[in-house]
Motif scaffolding. Sequence first.
Motif, short mmCIF file in Angstrom:
data_model
loop_
_atom_site.label_atom_id
_atom_site.label_comp_id
_atom_site.label_asym_id
_atom_site.label_seq_id
_atom_site.Cartn_x
_atom_site.Cartn_y
_atom_site.Cartn_z
N LEU A 130 0.81 -1.22 0.00
CA LEU A 130 0.00 0.00 0.00
C LEU A 130 0.85 1.27 0.00
CD1 LEU A 130 -2.64 -1.09 2.68
CD2 LEU A 130 -2.91 -1.17 0.20
N LYS A 131 2.15 1.11 0.18
CA LYS A 131 3.03 2.27 0.36
C LYS A 131 2.95 3.25 -0.81
CE LYS A 131 7.84 3.56 1.29
NZ LYS A 131 7.50 4.47 2.41
N HIS A 132 2.93 2.75 -2.04
CA HIS A 132 2.91 3.65 -3.19
C HIS A 132 1.60 4.43 -3.26
CE1 HIS A 132 0.61 0.27 -4.83
NE2 HIS A 132 0.22 1.05 -5.81
N ILE A 133 0.52 3.85 -2.72
CA ILE A 133 -0.76 4.57 -2.68
C ILE A 133 -0.72 5.63 -1.58
CG2 ILE A 133 -3.25 4.34 -2.24
CD1 ILE A 133 -3.08 1.54 -3.45
N CYS B 168 1.78 10.02 4.16
CA CYS B 168 0.73 10.93 3.69
C CYS B 168 1.07 12.39 3.97
CB CYS B 168 -0.61 10.60 4.38
SG CYS B 168 -1.17 8.92 4.13
N HIS B 169 0.54 13.26 3.13
CA HIS B 169 0.62 14.70 3.37
C HIS B 169 -0.62 15.10 4.18
CE1 HIS B 169 1.59 18.87 2.79
NE2 HIS B 169 2.55 18.59 1.94
N ILE B 170 -0.45 15.98 5.15
CA ILE B 170 -1.56 16.41 6.01
C ILE B 170 -1.96 17.84 5.65
CG2 ILE B 170 -2.37 16.76 8.38
CD1 ILE B 170 -0.17 14.80 9.28
N ILE B 171 -3.26 18.05 5.49
CA ILE B 171 -3.80 19.39 5.23
C ILE B 171 -4.84 19.69 6.31
CG2 ILE B 171 -5.07 20.85 3.61
CD1 ILE B 171 -4.09 18.94 1.37
N ILE C 145 -8.73 1.91 -2.49
CA ILE C 145 -8.12 2.38 -3.74
C ILE C 145 -7.43 1.22 -4.45
CG2 ILE C 145 -6.32 3.86 -4.72
CD1 ILE C 145 -8.80 5.43 -3.83
N ALA C 146 -6.75 0.37 -3.69
CA ALA C 146 -6.04 -0.77 -4.28
C ALA C 146 -7.00 -1.76 -4.94
CB ALA C 146 -5.21 -1.48 -3.20
#
Length: 377
Positions: A43-46, A75-78, A181-182
Amino acid sequence: MLVEAPKGVENIGPIRVYYPQSIIKLESKSSSLSALNFPKESLKHILEDFSIIVPIKNENIRLFDSVIRSIPADCHIIVVSNSDKEKCEEEMKVVEDFHNIAGDPIIFAHQRDPSIGSILEDMGYTNILDNGIVKDGKGEGLIIGLLINKCLGRKYVGFVDADNYMPTSIYEYVLDFAVGIAMSKTPYSMVRLLWRYKPKAAGNRLHLEKWGRVSRITNKYMNLLLSSRLGHETKIIKTGNAGEHAMSMELAERLAYAHGYSFEPYQLIHMLESADGLNLKDGIEVFQIETLSPHMHENKGEEHVNDMILSSLSTIYHSRLSNKDIQEKIVKELKDKNILEDDKPPKNIIIPPIRDINAKHFINSVKRESDIFMELR
Protein backbone atom coordinates in the motif's frame (compact mmCIF):
# COMPACT_ATOMS: atom_id res chain seq x y z
CA MET A 1 -4.57 -5.83 5.97
CA LEU A 2 -7.05 -8.65 5.53
CA VAL A 3 -10.40 -7.49 4.14
CA GLU A 4 -13.49 -9.38 3.08
CA ALA A 5 -13.69 -10.00 -0.64
CA PRO A 6 -16.50 -8.08 -2.37
CA LYS A 7 -19.83 -9.73 -1.51
CA GLY A 8 -22.02 -8.05 -4.08
CA VAL A 9 -22.59 -4.90 -6.04
CA GLU A 10 -25.41 -2.70 -7.30
CA ASN A 11 -24.85 -1.32 -10.80
CA ILE A 12 -26.52 2.04 -11.31
CA GLY A 13 -25.59 3.11 -14.81
CA PRO A 14 -21.81 3.58 -14.84
CA ILE A 15 -21.64 3.49 -11.00
CA ARG A 16 -20.77 0.31 -9.10
CA VAL A 17 -21.63 0.49 -5.39
CA TYR A 18 -20.23 -2.45 -3.41
CA TYR A 19 -21.85 -3.97 -0.35
CA PRO A 20 -19.84 -3.29 2.84
CA GLN A 21 -16.62 -5.25 3.28
CA SER A 22 -15.24 -5.77 6.81
CA ILE A 23 -11.64 -5.46 7.87
CA ILE A 24 -10.85 -8.89 9.31
CA LYS A 25 -7.30 -8.34 10.55
CA LEU A 26 -4.91 -5.40 10.52
CA GLU A 27 -2.01 -7.62 9.46
CA SER A 28 -2.09 -11.02 7.80
CA LYS A 29 0.29 -13.34 5.97
CA SER A 30 -2.17 -14.84 3.52
CA SER A 31 -5.35 -14.39 1.50
CA SER A 32 -8.23 -16.84 1.09
CA LEU A 33 -11.21 -17.34 -1.19
CA SER A 34 -13.29 -15.06 1.03
CA ALA A 35 -10.66 -12.48 2.00
CA LEU A 36 -8.08 -10.30 0.25
CA ASN A 37 -4.72 -9.52 1.83
CA PHE A 38 -2.94 -6.18 1.36
CA PRO A 39 0.43 -6.11 3.17
CA LYS A 40 1.45 -2.65 4.35
CA GLU A 41 4.35 -2.53 1.89
CA SER A 42 1.94 -3.13 -1.00
CA LEU A 43 0.00 0.00 0.00
CA LYS A 44 3.03 2.27 0.36
CA HIS A 45 2.91 3.65 -3.19
CA ILE A 46 -0.76 4.57 -2.68
CA LEU A 47 -0.17 6.20 0.73
CA GLU A 48 2.67 8.26 -0.77
CA ASP A 49 0.13 9.75 -3.17
CA PHE A 50 -2.44 10.54 -0.44
CA SER A 51 -3.25 13.80 1.29
CA ILE A 52 -5.41 13.64 4.41
CA ILE A 53 -7.61 16.68 5.06
CA VAL A 54 -8.47 17.38 8.70
CA PRO A 55 -11.26 19.96 9.16
CA ILE A 56 -11.41 21.47 12.63
CA LYS A 57 -13.68 23.95 14.39
CA ASN A 58 -12.95 24.70 18.05
CA GLU A 59 -12.27 21.05 18.89
CA ASN A 60 -10.42 19.68 21.90
CA ILE A 61 -6.81 20.59 21.15
CA ARG A 62 -5.41 17.36 22.60
CA LEU A 63 -7.64 15.28 20.35
CA PHE A 64 -6.55 17.29 17.34
CA ASP A 65 -2.89 16.83 18.28
CA SER A 66 -3.35 13.06 18.59
CA VAL A 67 -5.27 12.84 15.30
CA ILE A 68 -2.51 14.41 13.20
CA ARG A 69 0.10 12.27 14.98
CA SER A 70 -1.85 9.13 14.00
CA ILE A 71 -1.83 9.77 10.22
CA PRO A 72 0.69 7.51 8.41
CA ALA A 73 3.99 9.24 7.71
CA ASP A 74 3.78 8.66 3.94
CA CYS A 75 0.73 10.93 3.69
CA HIS A 76 0.62 14.70 3.37
CA ILE A 77 -1.56 16.41 6.01
CA ILE A 78 -3.80 19.39 5.23
CA VAL A 79 -5.50 21.07 8.21
CA VAL A 80 -8.38 23.42 7.40
CA SER A 81 -9.51 25.38 10.44
CA ASN A 82 -12.75 27.26 11.02
CA SER A 83 -11.95 28.00 14.66
CA ASP A 84 -12.08 31.28 16.53
CA LYS A 85 -8.88 33.34 16.88
CA GLU A 86 -7.69 31.91 20.20
CA LYS A 87 -8.26 28.29 19.17
CA CYS A 88 -6.71 28.92 15.77
CA GLU A 89 -3.51 30.12 17.41
CA GLU A 90 -3.44 26.96 19.55
CA GLU A 91 -3.92 24.81 16.46
CA MET A 92 -1.10 26.57 14.62
CA LYS A 93 1.20 25.96 17.59
CA VAL A 94 0.28 22.25 17.58
CA VAL A 95 0.99 22.05 13.85
CA GLU A 96 4.37 23.75 14.22
CA ASP A 97 5.37 21.54 17.18
CA PHE A 98 4.27 18.42 15.29
CA HIS A 99 6.36 19.35 12.26
CA ASN A 100 9.40 20.24 14.37
CA ILE A 101 9.29 16.86 16.13
CA ALA A 102 8.14 14.52 13.34
CA GLY A 103 9.32 16.38 10.24
CA ASP A 104 6.21 15.27 8.31
CA PRO A 105 4.88 17.71 5.68
CA ILE A 106 1.79 19.57 6.84
CA ILE A 107 -0.24 22.55 5.62
CA PHE A 108 -2.47 24.77 7.75
CA ALA A 109 -5.14 27.09 6.35
CA HIS A 110 -8.08 28.96 7.86
CA GLN A 111 -11.17 28.93 5.67
CA ARG A 112 -12.30 32.37 6.89
CA ASP A 113 -8.92 33.90 6.04
CA PRO A 114 -9.83 37.13 4.14
CA SER A 115 -6.94 36.49 1.73
CA ILE A 116 -8.46 33.17 0.64
CA GLY A 117 -11.87 34.78 0.10
CA SER A 118 -10.41 37.66 -1.88
CA ILE A 119 -8.36 35.38 -4.15
CA LEU A 120 -11.31 33.07 -4.84
CA GLU A 121 -13.47 36.09 -5.66
CA ASP A 122 -10.87 37.36 -8.12
CA MET A 123 -10.79 33.90 -9.72
CA GLY A 124 -14.59 33.85 -10.09
CA TYR A 125 -15.16 30.88 -7.75
CA THR A 126 -17.75 32.63 -5.61
CA ASN A 127 -20.33 29.96 -4.68
CA ILE A 128 -18.59 29.30 -1.36
CA LEU A 129 -18.30 33.00 -0.49
CA ASP A 130 -20.45 35.35 1.54
CA ASN A 131 -19.43 39.02 1.36
CA GLY A 132 -15.99 38.05 0.15
CA ILE A 133 -15.31 35.50 2.93
CA VAL A 134 -15.61 31.70 2.69
CA LYS A 135 -18.90 30.64 4.28
CA ASP A 136 -19.06 29.14 7.74
CA GLY A 137 -19.68 25.52 6.71
CA LYS A 138 -17.86 22.19 6.82
CA GLY A 139 -18.30 21.60 3.09
CA GLU A 140 -16.75 24.94 2.21
CA GLY A 141 -13.70 24.16 4.34
CA LEU A 142 -13.23 20.81 2.65
CA ILE A 143 -13.28 22.54 -0.73
CA ILE A 144 -10.30 24.63 0.41
CA GLY A 145 -8.55 21.38 1.31
CA LEU A 146 -9.31 19.90 -2.11
CA LEU A 147 -7.88 22.97 -3.85
CA ILE A 148 -4.69 22.67 -1.80
CA ASN A 149 -4.37 18.99 -2.67
CA LYS A 150 -4.95 19.73 -6.34
CA CYS A 151 -1.98 22.08 -6.20
CA LEU A 152 0.15 19.42 -4.46
CA GLY A 153 -0.62 17.02 -7.30
CA ARG A 154 -1.41 14.05 -5.08
CA LYS A 155 -3.62 11.43 -6.71
CA TYR A 156 -5.83 10.66 -3.71
CA VAL A 157 -7.49 12.58 -0.91
CA GLY A 158 -9.01 11.44 2.37
CA PHE A 159 -11.01 13.20 5.08
CA VAL A 160 -10.84 12.50 8.83
CA ASP A 161 -12.49 14.42 11.65
CA ALA A 162 -10.48 16.11 14.42
CA ASP A 163 -12.72 15.13 17.35
CA ASN A 164 -11.98 11.39 17.51
CA TYR A 165 -11.66 10.18 21.11
CA MET A 166 -9.77 7.12 19.82
CA PRO A 167 -7.37 9.00 17.55
CA THR A 168 -5.03 6.07 16.89
CA SER A 169 -7.94 4.49 14.97
CA ILE A 170 -7.16 7.17 12.36
CA TYR A 171 -4.11 5.10 11.39
CA GLU A 172 -6.39 2.22 10.44
CA TYR A 173 -8.86 4.49 8.65
CA VAL A 174 -6.15 5.77 6.31
CA LEU A 175 -4.96 2.23 5.58
CA ASP A 176 -8.60 1.32 4.87
CA PHE A 177 -8.70 4.17 2.35
CA ALA A 178 -5.61 2.74 0.64
CA VAL A 179 -7.12 -0.78 0.58
CA GLY A 180 -10.23 0.56 -1.16
CA ILE A 181 -8.12 2.38 -3.74
CA ALA A 182 -6.04 -0.77 -4.28
CA MET A 183 -9.20 -2.81 -4.99
CA SER A 184 -10.49 -0.33 -7.56
CA LYS A 185 -10.20 -1.05 -11.27
CA THR A 186 -11.05 2.51 -12.32
CA PRO A 187 -9.33 5.88 -11.82
CA TYR A 188 -12.66 7.20 -10.52
CA SER A 189 -12.97 5.62 -7.08
CA MET A 190 -14.43 6.45 -3.68
CA VAL A 191 -14.00 4.73 -0.30
CA ARG A 192 -16.52 5.36 2.48
CA LEU A 193 -16.05 3.99 6.01
CA LEU A 194 -18.61 2.62 8.42
CA TRP A 195 -17.92 1.64 11.99
CA ARG A 196 -17.88 -1.76 13.61
CA TYR A 197 -19.51 0.10 16.49
CA LYS A 198 -19.71 3.59 18.00
CA PRO A 199 -19.27 3.55 21.80
CA LYS A 200 -21.58 5.92 23.67
CA ALA A 201 -21.66 6.66 27.39
CA ALA A 202 -24.65 5.10 29.17
CA GLY A 203 -24.38 5.77 32.89
CA ASN A 204 -21.09 4.30 34.06
CA ARG A 205 -20.73 2.01 31.03
CA LEU A 206 -20.12 2.30 27.30
CA HIS A 207 -22.97 1.15 25.05
CA LEU A 208 -21.66 -0.23 21.75
CA GLU A 209 -24.10 1.04 19.14
CA LYS A 210 -23.80 0.06 15.48
CA TRP A 211 -25.33 3.20 13.96
CA GLY A 212 -25.55 6.82 14.96
CA ARG A 213 -28.95 8.50 14.70
CA VAL A 214 -28.06 10.56 11.65
CA SER A 215 -26.57 7.65 9.71
CA ARG A 216 -29.55 5.41 10.43
CA ILE A 217 -31.98 7.96 9.01
CA THR A 218 -29.87 9.07 6.03
CA ASN A 219 -29.13 5.48 4.97
CA LYS A 220 -32.84 4.63 5.12
CA TYR A 221 -33.88 7.38 2.70
CA MET A 222 -30.81 7.02 0.47
CA ASN A 223 -31.78 3.36 -0.03
CA LEU A 224 -35.39 4.32 -0.74
CA LEU A 225 -34.11 6.64 -3.46
CA LEU A 226 -31.86 3.95 -4.91
CA SER A 227 -34.66 1.37 -4.78
CA SER A 228 -36.94 3.63 -6.79
CA ARG A 229 -34.16 4.10 -9.37
CA LEU A 230 -33.28 0.40 -9.61
CA GLY A 231 -36.82 -0.95 -9.61
CA HIS A 232 -36.08 -3.36 -6.77
CA GLU A 233 -35.50 -2.96 -3.04
CA THR A 234 -31.96 -2.44 -1.86
CA LYS A 235 -30.35 -1.60 1.46
CA ILE A 236 -26.84 -1.32 0.11
CA ILE A 237 -26.04 2.19 1.34
CA LYS A 238 -24.56 2.11 4.85
CA THR A 239 -22.36 5.21 4.57
CA GLY A 240 -24.70 8.09 3.76
CA ASN A 241 -22.95 10.41 6.23
CA ALA A 242 -19.43 8.99 6.03
CA GLY A 243 -17.28 11.83 7.39
CA GLU A 244 -14.27 9.55 7.07
CA HIS A 245 -14.01 8.88 3.35
CA ALA A 246 -11.56 9.13 0.47
CA MET A 247 -11.51 9.36 -3.30
CA SER A 248 -9.25 9.71 -6.28
CA MET A 249 -8.63 13.28 -7.35
CA GLU A 250 -9.73 12.24 -10.85
CA LEU A 251 -13.20 11.84 -9.34
CA ALA A 252 -12.98 14.59 -6.71
CA GLU A 253 -12.24 17.30 -9.29
CA ARG A 254 -15.32 16.36 -11.34
CA LEU A 255 -17.89 16.25 -8.53
CA ALA A 256 -20.12 19.07 -7.39
CA TYR A 257 -20.52 19.43 -3.63
CA ALA A 258 -22.98 20.87 -1.15
CA HIS A 259 -22.85 23.37 1.69
CA GLY A 260 -22.18 22.39 5.30
CA TYR A 261 -23.16 18.94 6.54
CA SER A 262 -24.64 17.99 3.16
CA PHE A 263 -21.11 17.50 1.82
CA GLU A 264 -20.97 13.70 2.23
CA PRO A 265 -24.51 12.62 1.27
CA TYR A 266 -24.57 14.97 -1.73
CA GLN A 267 -21.53 13.22 -3.22
CA LEU A 268 -23.65 10.08 -3.68
CA ILE A 269 -26.64 12.06 -4.95
CA HIS A 270 -24.54 13.99 -7.46
CA MET A 271 -22.94 10.82 -8.81
CA LEU A 272 -26.34 9.17 -9.22
CA GLU A 273 -27.83 12.23 -10.92
CA SER A 274 -24.87 13.12 -13.13
CA ALA A 275 -22.83 9.97 -13.77
CA ASP A 276 -23.69 9.83 -17.46
CA GLY A 277 -22.91 13.52 -17.86
CA LEU A 278 -19.53 13.17 -16.11
CA ASN A 279 -18.38 11.19 -19.18
CA LEU A 280 -16.22 8.73 -17.24
CA LYS A 281 -15.66 5.84 -19.62
CA ASP A 282 -14.21 3.55 -16.93
CA GLY A 283 -17.15 4.11 -14.59
CA ILE A 284 -17.14 4.94 -10.87
CA GLU A 285 -16.53 2.45 -8.06
CA VAL A 286 -17.76 3.13 -4.53
CA PHE A 287 -16.38 0.87 -1.79
CA GLN A 288 -17.85 0.74 1.71
CA ILE A 289 -15.43 -0.62 4.30
CA GLU A 290 -16.34 -1.54 7.87
CA THR A 291 -13.43 -0.66 10.15
CA LEU A 292 -11.98 -2.94 12.79
CA SER A 293 -11.44 0.02 15.12
CA PRO A 294 -14.40 1.69 16.85
CA HIS A 295 -15.26 5.34 16.35
CA MET A 296 -16.02 7.64 19.26
CA HIS A 297 -16.41 11.37 18.77
CA GLU A 298 -17.44 14.34 20.84
CA ASN A 299 -21.13 14.74 21.64
CA LYS A 300 -22.09 18.11 20.17
CA GLY A 301 -25.69 18.12 21.31
CA GLU A 302 -29.18 17.72 19.92
CA GLU A 303 -29.12 20.85 17.78
CA HIS A 304 -26.05 19.62 15.91
CA VAL A 305 -27.66 16.20 15.28
CA ASN A 306 -30.86 17.83 14.03
CA ASP A 307 -28.90 20.14 11.69
CA MET A 308 -27.17 17.10 10.20
CA ILE A 309 -30.46 15.22 9.75
CA LEU A 310 -32.11 18.23 8.08
CA SER A 311 -29.14 18.82 5.75
CA SER A 312 -28.93 15.14 4.78
CA LEU A 313 -32.64 14.66 4.11
CA SER A 314 -32.84 17.98 2.24
CA THR A 315 -30.24 16.57 -0.14
CA ILE A 316 -32.43 13.53 -0.86
CA TYR A 317 -35.72 15.47 -0.92
CA HIS A 318 -34.53 17.89 -3.60
CA SER A 319 -32.79 15.31 -5.76
CA ARG A 320 -34.31 15.11 -9.20
CA LEU A 321 -34.37 11.32 -8.67
CA SER A 322 -36.74 11.70 -5.73
CA ASN A 323 -40.49 11.13 -6.07
CA LYS A 324 -43.57 12.33 -4.25
CA ASP A 325 -43.76 9.27 -2.01
CA ILE A 326 -40.16 9.70 -0.80
CA GLN A 327 -40.63 13.44 -0.32
CA GLU A 328 -43.77 12.92 1.77
CA LYS A 329 -41.98 10.39 3.96
CA ILE A 330 -39.06 12.79 4.47
CA VAL A 331 -41.36 15.66 5.47
CA LYS A 332 -43.18 13.38 7.94
CA GLU A 333 -39.87 12.18 9.42
CA LEU A 334 -38.65 15.73 9.93
CA LYS A 335 -41.94 16.99 11.36
CA ASP A 336 -42.24 14.00 13.72
CA LYS A 337 -38.81 14.91 15.06
CA ASN A 338 -39.77 18.61 15.34
CA ILE A 339 -36.94 19.53 12.96
CA LEU A 340 -39.06 21.05 10.19
CA GLU A 341 -41.68 23.79 10.49
CA ASP A 342 -42.19 24.60 6.80
CA ASP A 343 -43.89 22.46 4.16
CA LYS A 344 -40.58 21.23 2.77
CA PRO A 345 -36.90 21.32 3.72
CA PRO A 346 -34.69 24.12 2.35
CA LYS A 347 -32.66 23.56 -0.79
CA ASN A 348 -28.95 22.96 -0.43
CA ILE A 349 -26.41 25.42 -1.74
CA ILE A 350 -24.49 23.60 -4.47
CA ILE A 351 -20.75 24.11 -4.93
CA PRO A 352 -19.45 23.63 -8.49
CA PRO A 353 -16.55 21.28 -9.37
CA ILE A 354 -12.98 22.49 -8.90
CA ARG A 355 -11.70 20.89 -12.11
CA ASP A 356 -11.18 24.15 -14.02
CA ILE A 357 -9.68 26.15 -11.16
CA ASN A 358 -6.01 27.06 -11.45
CA ALA A 359 -4.98 25.63 -8.07
CA LYS A 360 -1.32 26.64 -8.38
CA HIS A 361 -2.30 30.26 -8.94
CA PHE A 362 -4.66 30.01 -5.95
CA ILE A 363 -1.99 28.63 -3.60
CA ASN A 364 0.78 30.93 -4.79
CA SER A 365 -1.51 33.92 -4.22
CA VAL A 366 -2.49 32.67 -0.75
CA LYS A 367 1.18 32.17 0.21
CA ARG A 368 1.95 35.68 -0.93
CA GLU A 369 -0.99 37.45 0.75
CA SER A 370 -1.97 35.41 3.84
CA ASP A 371 -0.60 35.88 7.37
CA ILE A 372 -2.22 32.61 8.54
CA PHE A 373 -1.45 30.03 5.84
CA MET A 374 1.47 27.71 6.73
CA GLU A 375 3.21 25.16 4.53
CA LEU A 376 5.76 23.15 6.49
CA ARG A 377 7.89 20.65 4.56
